[in-house]
Design a protein around this motif. Structure first.
Motif, PDB file in Angstrom:
ATOM      1  N   LYS A 106       0.833  -1.203   0.000  1.00 24.33           N
ATOM      2  CA  LYS A 106       0.000   0.000   0.000  1.00 24.33           C
ATOM      3  C   LYS A 106       0.866   1.251   0.000  1.00 24.33           C
ATOM      4  CE  LYS A 106      -3.874   2.337   0.266  1.00 24.33           C
ATOM      5  NZ  LYS A 106      -4.784   2.422  -0.895  1.00 24.33           N
ATOM      6  N   ALA A 128      -5.154  -9.385  -9.459  1.00 24.91           N
ATOM      7  CA  ALA A 128      -6.366  -8.567  -9.619  1.00 24.91           C
ATOM      8  C   ALA A 128      -7.449  -9.358 -10.346  1.00 24.91           C
ATOM      9  CB  ALA A 128      -6.036  -7.287 -10.378  1.00 24.91           C
ATOM     10  N   MET A 133     -11.316  -8.051 -10.052  1.00 23.81           N
ATOM     11  CA  MET A 133     -11.230  -6.590 -10.073  1.00 23.81           C
ATOM     12  C   MET A 133     -11.396  -6.059 -11.497  1.00 23.81           C
ATOM     13  SD  MET A 133      -8.062  -5.865  -7.455  1.00 23.81           S
ATOM     14  CE  MET A 133      -7.819  -4.234  -8.191  1.00 23.81           C
ATOM     15  N   THR A 135     -10.062  -3.727 -14.125  1.00 29.93           N
ATOM     16  CA  THR A 135      -8.775  -3.060 -14.321  1.00 29.93           C
ATOM     17  C   THR A 135      -8.701  -2.221 -15.584  1.00 29.93           C
ATOM     18  OG1 THR A 135      -7.900  -5.028 -15.456  1.00 29.93           O
ATOM     19  CG2 THR A 135      -7.558  -4.891 -13.068  1.00 29.93           C
ATOM     20  N   LYS A 138      -7.364   1.562 -15.931  1.00 29.95           N
ATOM     21  CA  LYS A 138      -6.648   1.942 -14.709  1.00 29.95           C
ATOM     22  C   LYS A 138      -5.148   1.739 -14.894  1.00 29.95           C
ATOM     23  CE  LYS A 138     -10.509   0.564 -11.707  1.00 29.95           C
ATOM     24  NZ  LYS A 138     -10.943  -0.383 -10.650  1.00 29.95           N
ATOM     25  N   GLN A 142      -2.771   2.402  -9.546  1.00 26.30           N
ATOM     26  CA  GLN A 142      -4.149   2.393  -9.068  1.00 26.30           C
ATOM     27  C   GLN A 142      -4.615   0.968  -8.775  1.00 26.30           C
ATOM     28  OE1 GLN A 142      -6.926   4.317 -11.727  1.00 26.30           O
ATOM     29  NE2 GLN A 142      -8.684   3.995 -10.370  1.00 26.30           N
ATOM     30  N   VAL A 143      -4.273   0.048  -9.690  1.00 25.65           N
ATOM     31  CA  VAL A 143      -4.642  -1.352  -9.483  1.00 25.65           C
ATOM     32  C   VAL A 143      -3.933  -1.906  -8.248  1.00 25.65           C
ATOM     33  CG1 VAL A 143      -4.540  -3.683 -10.454  1.00 25.65           C
ATOM     34  CG2 VAL A 143      -5.139  -1.745 -11.922  1.00 25.65           C
ATOM     35  N   SER A 145      -2.912  -0.264  -5.653  1.00 28.39           N
ATOM     36  CA  SER A 145      -3.514   0.347  -4.468  1.00 28.39           C
ATOM     37  C   SER A 145      -4.826  -0.346  -4.100  1.00 28.39           C
ATOM     38  CB  SER A 145      -3.754   1.835  -4.710  1.00 28.39           C
ATOM     39  OG  SER A 145      -4.356   2.433  -3.585  1.00 28.39           O
ATOM     40  N   GLU A 146      -5.663  -0.611  -5.094  1.00 25.42           N
ATOM     41  CA  GLU A 146      -6.946  -1.255  -4.832  1.00 25.42           C
ATOM     42  C   GLU A 146      -6.749  -2.698  -4.352  1.00 25.42           C
ATOM     43  OE1 GLU A 146      -9.542  -0.901  -8.188  1.00 25.42           O
ATOM     44  OE2 GLU A 146      -9.417   1.287  -8.241  1.00 25.42           O
ATOM     45  N   ASP A 149      -5.717  -2.621  -0.810  1.00 26.90           N
ATOM     46  CA  ASP A 149      -6.900  -2.342   0.020  1.00 26.90           C
ATOM     47  C   ASP A 149      -7.699  -3.617   0.290  1.00 26.90           C
ATOM     48  OD1 ASP A 149      -6.400   0.360   0.293  1.00 26.90           O
ATOM     49  OD2 ASP A 149      -7.635   0.947  -1.427  1.00 26.90           O
ATOM     50  N   ILE A 150      -7.788  -4.490  -0.724  1.00 33.12           N
ATOM     51  CA  ILE A 150      -8.488  -5.768  -0.529  1.00 33.12           C
ATOM     52  C   ILE A 150      -7.756  -6.601   0.520  1.00 33.12           C
ATOM     53  CG2 ILE A 150      -9.051  -7.982  -1.603  1.00 33.12           C
ATOM     54  CD1 ILE A 150      -9.677  -6.482  -4.171  1.00 33.12           C
TER      55      ILE A 150
END
Length: 649
Positions: A106, A128, A133, A135, A138, A142-143, A145-146, A149-150
């Motif tokens: 992160k 991802a 996800m 994608t 993106k 960004q991918v 980061s997401e 987060d998961i």
């Protein structure tokens, strides 16, 4: 002295360790093997799991004359509570490992100065996709980061099922949902376990054990899986790599550094630092010819898979590595680090350096590793080791000659590549080999060592029996190191020891009959492999139906209890070399060894003899094959030109 040698040989199964035990005796150095002898008469109440000390009315010890504790808890409640708390300890250890790497990802995604960068960008896109996800449109950061987060969200979730459980086959998830054991946040599961086992809360042994399974799923299909996924992204997905294993990897004319523990962030950077030209020059200026980096325990497996760093040994060799007199520094972080290391090091020149604030060791030198300037910080530590080279007592140096070649790094991606190449990577050839009977099934052997038993002996005897019976063996952690030391992790091994079907497959693909899949947190790679086999088709829709078995030969820590639980919950029978601390409760024993069969189509088996374990494992594999309808010799059909035209490609 010859009698002493025979005693040492009864304790360990490799000559290098025998040699070091003899040297330790001559040097008047106490090791864990000596301490075990003084503590052989261990508390039977503790071994049986019927000692309760969770409140201050006790401790209470259950006997036939005193069947209940002061609060009224019986042997079933006490044994189940102790079992759940052990699963909590194991879940916490492996999941906290995963959290650390996820948080670092992160930070990288947010552009923070960490000293690290993503080594495997393809792994980000692949992971991802696993999570479903979106994608498109993106950018990479960004991918990433997401995705981070998961990962982090699976630790903090309060009411939603953790997302990583979605990577398990649908049949497994349906079973867990039906039983009400789909886990919420990993942290919540551990807190709830501690609450349930507090005095005066949950008294139903079945209820307690079911939460143990729920929590273990949060580990195996959550924290540990996240640890492997995140580590592959950050440090690179392992690929087949050749190296060496055992104490003979140490070099008399080099500065020798050992990394020991479980966190890959520091050890990965130490592996990079030790190869830098300025560090090599620094070592030569100190009078050495170079720097040899070796590993102990799971840190060893991490840097072996990604850098080819040789392994000095497994858990019970950590003291013996110091006894060689040739180790300038042992760098430790968390898990499986013996408090005795500084006491052993007092007899030699070795520096013990502790690098994690939550894992202080009395007598060790603390080092504040700076992750923002990771490479420079690692270099500083390596230089400290080099500076210690001048303090080595040459008369105290005795490095065993024993070492073996090992092929490691069999991630799922690497196995796919070896089975089908870059563009046609697939588990199809493996599935076909199992269906055709060339491979009877797969057995995952995991876990540590325990001085109660002859070190490595159970694993080595079991592996020999299994591969002879055409069983493909996959290993992680210290048992992977055991097989490496025993010479079972090279393709050539198949020629000598494997049965004809397994030998044929190994020769065709170019793999050993025993695959090194990583550190103990990478046990989830075994479950990932099982998922790939299910998804490939032809062997049912559930891991529970596969001809696959798990083994924990020398149970040592709470991690093994959690691992065994999530393998059983995933539908994999687990054979364990000696019982958990539950034998004082017939009901708890019955629940784990019989009743779970009805729920998960798998259970725990406590078998102390490896040859008997091999027989029972083969019986389980045959039973699974019978249910799949594949337990018969497949006829070979000669394909003519007409048949070829009808094959759809």
């Amino acid at each position: 002295m010859s009698n002493d040698i025979e005693v040492f040989k009864s304790k360990v199964d490799d000559i290098a360790s025998v040699e070091m035990l003899e040297k330790a005796q001559n040097d008047c150095v106490e090791t864990c093997f000596d301490r075990y002898e003084t503590l052989k008469n261990q508390c039977k109440f503790g071994k049986d799991g019927v000692c309760c000390r969770i409140c201050y009315m006790g401790p209470c010890r259950i006997t036939p004359k005193s069947p209940r504790g002061i609060c009224g808890a019986d042997a079933d409640t006490i044994a189940a509570r102790n079992f759940l708390r052990e699963v909590s300890g194991g879940t916490s250890a492996h999941s906290d490992h995963g959290r650390h790497v996820a948080l670092l990802l992160k930070e990288i995604a947010e552009g923070a100065e960490t000293g690290y960068e993503v080594k495997d960008e393809q792994a980000v896109w692949d992971t991802a996709k696993l999570y479903g996800m979106e994608t498109e449109g993106k950018d990479f950061k960004q991918v990433l980061s997401e995705l981070a987060d998961i990962f982090i969200g699976d630790f903090t979730s309060q009411t939603e099922t953790i997302k990583t459980v979605g990577l398990a086959p649908q049949a497994q998830r349906s079973t867990w949902e039906k039983l009400g054991i789909l886990p919420q946040g990993i942290d919540r599961m551990v807190v709830e376990a501690m609450h349930r086992t507090h005095m005066g809360v949950d008294h139903d042994y079945r209820n307690l054990i079911m939460h143990a399974f729920r929590q273990s799923i949060a580990n195996g299909w959550g924290g540990s899986r996240i640890a492997s996924l995140a580590s592959d992204i950050l440090f690179g997905t392992p690929h087949a790599i050749r190296s060496e294993v055992n104490l003979g990897i140490l070099e008399e004319k080099n500065v020798n550094i050992i990394v020991h523990g479980h966190e890959p962030t520091l050890s990965d950077m130490i592996a990079i630092a030790a190869k830098q030209p300025d560090i090599i020059e620094y070592a030569k200026a100190a009078g050495a010819e170079g720097v040899t980096l070796g590993g102990i325990c799971c840190t060893a497996n991490e840097v072996l898979m990604r850098h080819g760093v040789p392994i000095a040994g497994n858990f019970l060799q950590q003291e013996l590595a110091i006894v060689t007199g040739a180790v300038e520094m042992m760098i430790v972080d968390v898990q499986c680090v013996m408090p005795s290391l500084p006491m052993v090091a007092e007899h030699y020149h070795t520096k013990i350096v502790s690098t994690v604030d939550m894992a202080k060791t009395i007598g060790a030198e603390a080092f504040d590793f700076d992750e923002e300037n990771a490479l420079e910080s690692a270099k500083d530590l390596v230089k400290k080791a080099i500076d210690n080279f001048k303090n080595r007592d040459k008369s105290a140096v005795q490095i065993p000659e024993e070492k073996q070649t090992v092929i490691a790094g069999f991630s799922v991606r690497e196995i796919k590549y070896m089975l089908g190449g870059r563009f046609r990577g697939s588990f199809r050839p493996l599935n076909d080999a199992i269906i055709a009977g060339r491979i009877k099934g797969a057995v995952g052997i995991v876990g540590c060592n325990n001085p109660k038993f002859k070190t490595d002996a159970y694993c080595n005897a079991l592996v020999k029996e299994l591969i002879k019976e055409n069983v493909l063996v996959v290993e992680t952690g210290c048992n992977a190191i055991s097989s490496g030391k025993n010479g079972k992790m090279t393709p050539e091994t198949a020629l000598e020891y494997a049965g004809p079907g397994l030998k044929e497959v190994c020769e065709a693909v170019g793999i050993p009959p025993v695959l090194h899949m990583g550190s103990c947190v990478d046990n989830t790679r075994i479950l990932e492999t099982c998922t790939e086999i299910v998804n490939e088709g032809g062997l049912g829709d559930s891991i529970a139906g596969l001809p696959a078995v798990g083994v924990c030969p020398e149970l040592m820590s709470e991690k093994a209890v959690s691992i065994s639980s999530y393998f059983v919950a995933s539908g994999v029978d687990v054979f364990i070399g000696h019982p958990f601390h539950i034998t004082g409760s017939e009901n708890v024993m019955n629940f784990l060894t019989k009743e779970t069969k009805e729920m998960f189509n798998a259970s725990m088996h406590f078998v102390e003899d490896p040859i008997e374990a091999a027989k029972q494992i083969i019986a389980v594999l045959d039973e699974k094959r019978e249910k799949l309808g594949i337990n018969k010799k497949q006829e070979r059909k000669l394909v003519d030109q007409k048949d070829r035209r009808e094959v759809s490609v």
